[in-house]
Design a protein around this motif. Sequence first.
Motif, PDB file in Angstrom:
ATOM      1  N   ILE A 144       0.648  -0.947  -0.018  1.00 29.54           N
ATOM      2  CA  ILE A 144      -0.113   0.226   0.097  1.00 29.54           C
ATOM      3  C   ILE A 144       0.807   1.361  -0.539  1.00 29.54           C
ATOM      4  O   ILE A 144       1.934   0.980   0.915  1.00 29.54           O
ATOM      5  N   VAL A 145       0.850   1.747  -0.750  1.00 25.98           N
ATOM      6  CA  VAL A 145       1.369   3.379  -1.153  1.00 25.98           C
ATOM      7  C   VAL A 145       0.838   4.663  -1.191  1.00 25.98           C
ATOM      8  O   VAL A 145      -0.828   4.291  -1.904  1.00 25.98           O
ATOM      9  N   ASP A 146       1.228   5.371  -0.242  1.00 26.70           N
ATOM     10  CA  ASP A 146       0.246   6.467   0.362  1.00 26.70           C
ATOM     11  C   ASP A 146      -0.142   7.575  -1.291  1.00 26.70           C
ATOM     12  O   ASP A 146       2.445   8.191  -0.490  1.00 26.70           O
TER      13      ASP A 146
END
Length: 161
Positions: A144-146
């Motif tokens: 998960i990359v913000d």
Amino acid sequence: MSAYQKKAPWDRNNKYWCDYCRIYVHDNRSSRSQHESGTKHKENVQKFLRKIGKDAEAKVQAEKQLNAQLAKIEAAAAQSYSKDTGTTVLEPAAVAKQAASKSAKPAQKADQTGQPNEPASEPKQSNRPANIGVIGEWEVVEEIVDLPKSDRGGGNAIDEN
């Protein structure tokens, strides 16, 4: 020679196209039969038939070359696969023999009770190291990359503050 259809006497300007000679001939029975019995027409028909034969031979030759190239590709792929996995892979000819022998198994014999005997299964042996992955044994990894608001996109040119 195609079927002759009787035409009206005033309809005399019709012509017949000879596909072999590539010329027009008067479309009446005598002109067509005279043309078709001529040596030039017969030579053109023979030339056409020879061309069909040569084209068929060329097609067979191209098919053989394609099959040879595909066999080379298959061999290279098998070699690369065996190198990647650390196993030995049979030659394509051996694989074909093995597939043919499997498909040509004799019918199962029935024992005294009438039930078919189960064929003896061969134990599977693998020379594959334990740390090498196998197709179907995948591990799902989620990362998960913000992203900052400006990089998220969304298609709107209006700034959301």
